[in-house]
Design an enzyme around this catalytic site. Structure first.
Site, mmCIF file in Angstrom:
data_model
loop_
_atom_site.group_PDB
_atom_site.id
_atom_site.type_symbol
_atom_site.label_atom_id
_atom_site.label_comp_id
_atom_site.label_asym_id
_atom_site.label_seq_id
_atom_site.Cartn_x
_atom_site.Cartn_y
_atom_site.Cartn_z
ATOM 1 N N ASP A 27 11.665 7.621 53.117
ATOM 2 C CA ASP A 27 10.313 7.589 53.702
ATOM 3 C C ASP A 27 10.162 8.594 54.824
ATOM 4 O O ASP A 27 9.452 8.351 55.804
ATOM 5 C CB ASP A 27 9.986 6.179 54.231
ATOM 6 C CG ASP A 27 10.223 5.093 53.204
ATOM 7 O OD1 ASP A 27 9.945 5.347 52.021
ATOM 8 O OD2 ASP A 27 10.691 3.998 53.580
ATOM 9 N N GLU A 43 0.563 4.311 47.893
ATOM 10 C CA GLU A 43 1.031 4.016 49.245
ATOM 11 C C GLU A 43 1.564 5.306 49.868
ATOM 12 O O GLU A 43 1.398 6.394 49.334
ATOM 13 C CB GLU A 43 2.129 2.951 49.209
ATOM 14 C CG GLU A 43 3.383 3.378 48.452
ATOM 15 C CD GLU A 43 4.438 2.289 48.371
ATOM 16 O OE1 GLU A 43 4.132 1.123 48.695
ATOM 17 O OE2 GLU A 43 5.588 2.603 47.989
#
Length: 493
Positions: free
Chosen positions: A17, A248
């Protein structure tokens, strides 16, 4: 040997991430923190790595920067910190934004967005507060998840949100879906009445205190009206995003006056981007930057993915005039031990970004020089039918795994290819492999057959083969398993 090849962090560091940012003369990677061989997302506290902008091989950390237990909302049910971002405020301090979640994502959409602060990008962060409304109540409109920030010439903009295409199931399923959404997102019946629903990419602005909402949240675009992933069809709506709808992983950049919204699509293995002249509306889908299975590149289809794929999340950064995309890949047969990866990208005069392939070269952008490398430096690891598996454990296919301090490739059975892209063989005439098991593999440089290697030892053993050089001395190294079952620890040339 220091190297900027993929994966570019120390092999025992699992930082998915990643949000890359350059501050002063260093490149920082702010990401979540998986455990090697872990069984859930983001099991460890935040550890931020950085390197000098003039040496992208010299990645170091100062240890743990922030612990989940510093958040007053920390609990046994929600002890993990998911994908963060860091932004420099107008006061010069650095602000960390994140959301808490539970085991394998349970409660991850319940919000709120937490904030911590530090005097240094990779300093020790202290809890500051939660993003709140002007009346002091917690900001929980829409789905507070995966925050991303930009200091837009003094305006602090916060992006967040997720999208599940419940709407595509039609009115017959509407009552069921409303109940599902309420359970999934932790919303009350009143909150679920939000116009247009609670899902989608969201943007708001913050006051200079970095926690108070200044301008109310608004939907960046309505994902129901721009299409979804390959499983979802929206014939009544526009098709610009069709096949690559928002899921997302919001990220935001501003480049030459153009806003780039970077996100993980419903396909789940790709980073896509949309652009606009405005920070909060009129975004147009532009394309895929990278797919962890090279899906879409040269027409490659989902079923022909070149790696085990799952979630990916990341963004782009400019370092000394060169743009890079940062993303992550899966290891250990799950979505819970993800490694940071990066590739050079080009931003063309029209603002577009051509899709790049997954490589071993990574941040160096150059073929691997002669030396010894961990087998973990592979670009592609495929048996021709690799799985896609988000938020689950999978077994019985080629993967990178570990035992103690050993990290190695396992489940290498006939038909498996291990591909390193690319290698500089100009000063080498012999390839050595360290592996174990019983079996045989064939060695290729590009499409040229070099020779076979047979392993018969029960423990790690070195095998080598000589090879002729091509005219360039550079190319793709491919190891094809033809017999037995092998494990591979390292290679050298």
């Amino acid at each position: 040997m220091k190297t900027a090849c993929n994966p570019f962090l120390p092999l025992n560091a699992y930082i998915p991430d990643g949000e890359p940012h350059v501050y002063d003369d260093r490149l920082y990677l702010f990401g979540s923190h998986d455990q090697e061989g872990g069984d859930t997302f983001c099991a460890l506290d935040y550890e931020f790595f950085s390197c000098p902008v003039d040496d992208l091989s010299d990645w170091t950390s100062r240890g743990i920067n922030y612990s989940a237990k510093q958040d007053p909302l920390y609990s046994e049910e929600r002890p993990y910190m998911y994908a963060p971002d860091v932004v420099q405020g107008n006061d010069g301090r650095f602000y960390l934004y994140y959301c808490l979640s539970g085991y394998r994502g349970k409660g991850g959409y319940f919000g709120p967005i937490s904030v911590a602060s530090s005097a240094e990008p990779d300093g020790r962060y202290e809890f500051l507060g939660h993003v709140k409304n002007k009346d002091g109540s917690l900001m929980d409109r829409f789905v507070a998840f995966d925050p991303a920030l930009i200091n837009d010439d003094g305006v602090i903009r916060l992006y967040y949100g997720t999208y599940y295409p419940f709407a595509s199931l039609g009115p017959l399923f509407a009552p069921i879906m409303k109940k599902t959404q309420r359970r999934m997102f932790g919303k009350t019946a009143e909150q679920m009445k939000e116009k247009g629903g609670v899902m989608g990419p969201i943007v708001l602005t913050l006051e200079d205190d970095m926690v108070t909402v200044k301008d109310e949240p608004k939907r960046l675009f309505d994902p129901r009206k721009v299409g979804g992933g390959k499983m979802y069809v929206f014939p009544r709506h526009g098709r610009s995003f069709l096949g690559h709808g928002f899921f997302e992983g919001s990220s935001i950049r501003k480049i030459d006056g153009l806003y780039y919204f970077i996100y993980s699509s419903l396909n789940n293995h790709e980073l896509c981007y949309a652009t606009s002249l405005y920070p909060d509306h009129d975004f147009v889908y532009r394309g895929v930057i990278v797919s962890t299975g090279d899906v879409g590149l040269n027409g490659r289809k989902e079923e022909d993915r070149l790696n085990h794929t799952g979630t990916t999340h990341g963004s782009i950064a400019n370092v000394n005039g060169q743009w890079y995309v940062f993303y992550h890949r899966q290891t250990h047969g799950s979505d819970y031990s993800r490694q940071a990866m990066a590739e050079p990208i080009a931003i063309l005069p029209d603002g577009s970004i051509p899709q790049v392939e997954v490589t071993s070269s990574g941040l160096s952008g150059k073929p691997l020089p002669s030396g010894e490398y961990s087998s973990a430096r592979y670009a592609d690891l495929t048996n021709g039918h690799m799985p896609h598996g988000s938020n689950r454990d999978l077994f019985g296919f080629p993967m990178l795994t570990s035992k103690g301090e050993e990290r190695y490739l396992t489940n290498l059975t006939p038909g498996t290819q291990v591909i390193y892209k690319y290698c500089d063989f100009s000063s080498a005439s012999r390839l050595a492999l360290t592996g174990r098991g019983q079996g045989k593999l064939s060695v290729y440089i590009d499409d040229g057959y070099i020779g076979d290697l047979a392993f018969e030892e029960p423990s790690w053993a070195d095998k080598s083969v000589a090879f002729p050089l091509g005219s360039s001395g550079q190319g793709k190294l491919s190891l094809l398993i033809v017999e037995g079952s092998l494990e591979l620890l390292k290679f050298a040339f």
